[in-house]
Design a protein around this motif. Structure first.
Motif, PDB file in Angstrom:
ATOM      1  N   ASP D  41       0.695  -1.198  -0.067  1.00 44.13           N
ATOM      2  CA  ASP D  41       0.012  -0.177   0.078  1.00 44.13           C
ATOM      3  C   ASP D  41       0.833   1.261   0.004  1.00 44.13           C
ATOM      4  O   ASP D  41       0.723   2.306  -0.790  1.00 44.13           O
ATOM      5  N   SER D  42       1.785   1.192   0.787  1.00 41.33           N
ATOM      6  CA  SER D  42       2.845   2.412   0.827  1.00 41.33           C
ATOM      7  C   SER D  42       3.455   2.564  -0.436  1.00 41.33           C
ATOM      8  O   SER D  42       3.544   3.846  -0.964  1.00 41.33           O
ATOM      9  N   ASP D  44       2.486   1.905  -3.270  1.00 39.87           N
ATOM     10  CA  ASP D  44       1.390   2.409  -4.399  1.00 39.87           C
ATOM     11  C   ASP D  44       1.297   3.775  -4.060  1.00 39.87           C
ATOM     12  O   ASP D  44       1.224   4.925  -4.844  1.00 39.87           O
ATOM     13  N   GLU D  45       0.798   4.222  -2.691  1.00 41.28           N
ATOM     14  CA  GLU D  45       0.660   5.705  -2.295  1.00 41.28           C
ATOM     15  C   GLU D  45       1.788   6.424  -2.547  1.00 41.28           C
ATOM     16  O   GLU D  45       1.353   7.704  -3.056  1.00 41.28           O
TER      17      GLU D  45
ATOM     18  N   ARG E   6       2.301   3.869   7.774  1.00 41.30           N
ATOM     19  CA  ARG E   6       0.749   3.659   7.601  1.00 41.30           C
ATOM     20  C   ARG E   6      -0.162   4.539   8.649  1.00 41.30           C
ATOM     21  O   ARG E   6      -1.299   4.892   8.134  1.00 41.30           O
TER      22      ARG E   6
END
Lengths: 68, 68, 68, 68, 68, 68
Positions: D41-42, D44-45, E6
Motif C-alpha cells: 500500500d505504501s 502504491d501511495e 501507515r
C-alpha cells in the motif's frame, strides 16, 4: 561483528518457514521457543535450517514486560 | 488482555534499574537473561521488582537471527 | 557473529553522548550521519568512542521510506 | 509533514520488489544500499519506483551499533 | 516529506516531559492518549509543546493487536 | 496478562487481510484507523475478525511525532 543489541539468546533452530519475501524462524532457547520474522534473503545468506545452532538477537528497547 | 506478540518468555526479574524517565529490567528466562528498556511509568504501574515472575514480550518482527 | 539484519552501514563514529542509562551515538556513513540510541552498557562493552570505525545496523522492517 | 525520526538518509531507489502484502525497497545512499520492508500500500501511495529519489527514514531507537 | 508509515494519528499534544536525553510526548487523539518516546533533539527541532497539533506516527509493523 | 506497552488504543476491527505468512489488521479507534502487521498465526490464535473489539498495542519507543 560484535553488536550493541543487549539480547543474544543462544539456541537451536526448530523450524524455518519461507513465505513470498518473508520467513518465520523458530529457535528453541532452553525450552522456550522464540519466533523471528526475517527476510528470505537473510535465511539464504546465513544458511539457516532446522537443527542448526543460532541466536535470537533482540534490541533491549524492543522488549516489553508482562505480568499475570 | 491476550496479545498478538508471538514471544512471551516466562522468567523471573533479577534487576530493575530506573533512570530519569527510562528503566532497564533484567529477566532471567531459564538461565539466559533478557534486558528490557521500558518507561519508569510501566515499572510503577506493573509493580515490577527483583524476585517477581514476569514475561519478556517481543513482537516477532523485532527478533533477528545470528550465527557464529 | 553474523546477523540477519539487512542493513550494516559502515562509517566512523563522530560523537558518543551518554545520558543516565541511554547513549546517543552518531556515525558518519559517507557524508550522512546516522544517530543510534543504545544503552550505556553497550557503549562500554564495545568500547565506542569518536573516531572509531563502526557500523550502523538496522533491521529492514524498521526502515521507512519518505519522498519530497 | 516534518517527523521526529532522527535519520533521514537521502538516496535513489534501486529496486522495488512486491510480495503478497509486503514490499522490499532498496535505496542507494551514497554507495551503500539500505533495504526497507514496507507495505505494498505504501509503495502504491508514494509511487515508489527504481530511479526515483527517496529517503530511508529510521527512528534512532531502532539503530544498533556494530564493530568488527 | 510524505512517509511510508501507515499510521498518522492526528491529535493535540497534552504533555512534553524531557529527561536527560529522551523525552516523553503525550498526544490526545480523539479522547485516547498516545505516548511517544523520542529524543530531546526532536522535541527542540519540531518545537513540540503542550497545546500544539501533532501526529502520532507509527510503522504498521510496530503495531500489535490485543483482545480482552 | 498486563503489559508494559504504554499505548493500548481501544477500537473495533474493520478489516483482516491475510497474506502468505503475514496479515494486515485495521482497527478503527474513534474515527481514525490503525493498521497492524502481525503474523497469520496471531490472527488465528486470537480469533481476529472484522466487527470484533480489539486494542492496537504499541510500545512508546515505537511512536514518532510529526507536525505539519
Amino acid at each position: 561483528m560484535k553488536i550493541s543489541a543487549r539480547n543474544r539468546l543462544k539456541g537451536k533452530i526448530v523450524e524455518v518457514k519461507k513465505g513470498t519475501t518473508t520467513a518465520h524462524v523458530k529457535i528453541d532457547i532452553g525450552g522456550q521457543v522464540v519466533t523471528a520474522v526475517i527476510t528470505n534473503d537473510s535465511v539464504d545468506e546465513l544458511g539457516l535450517a532446522a537443527g542448526k545452532s543460532a541466536y535470537a538477537v533482540i534490541k533491549a528497547s524492543d522488549v516489553m514486560v508482562g505480568v499475570d
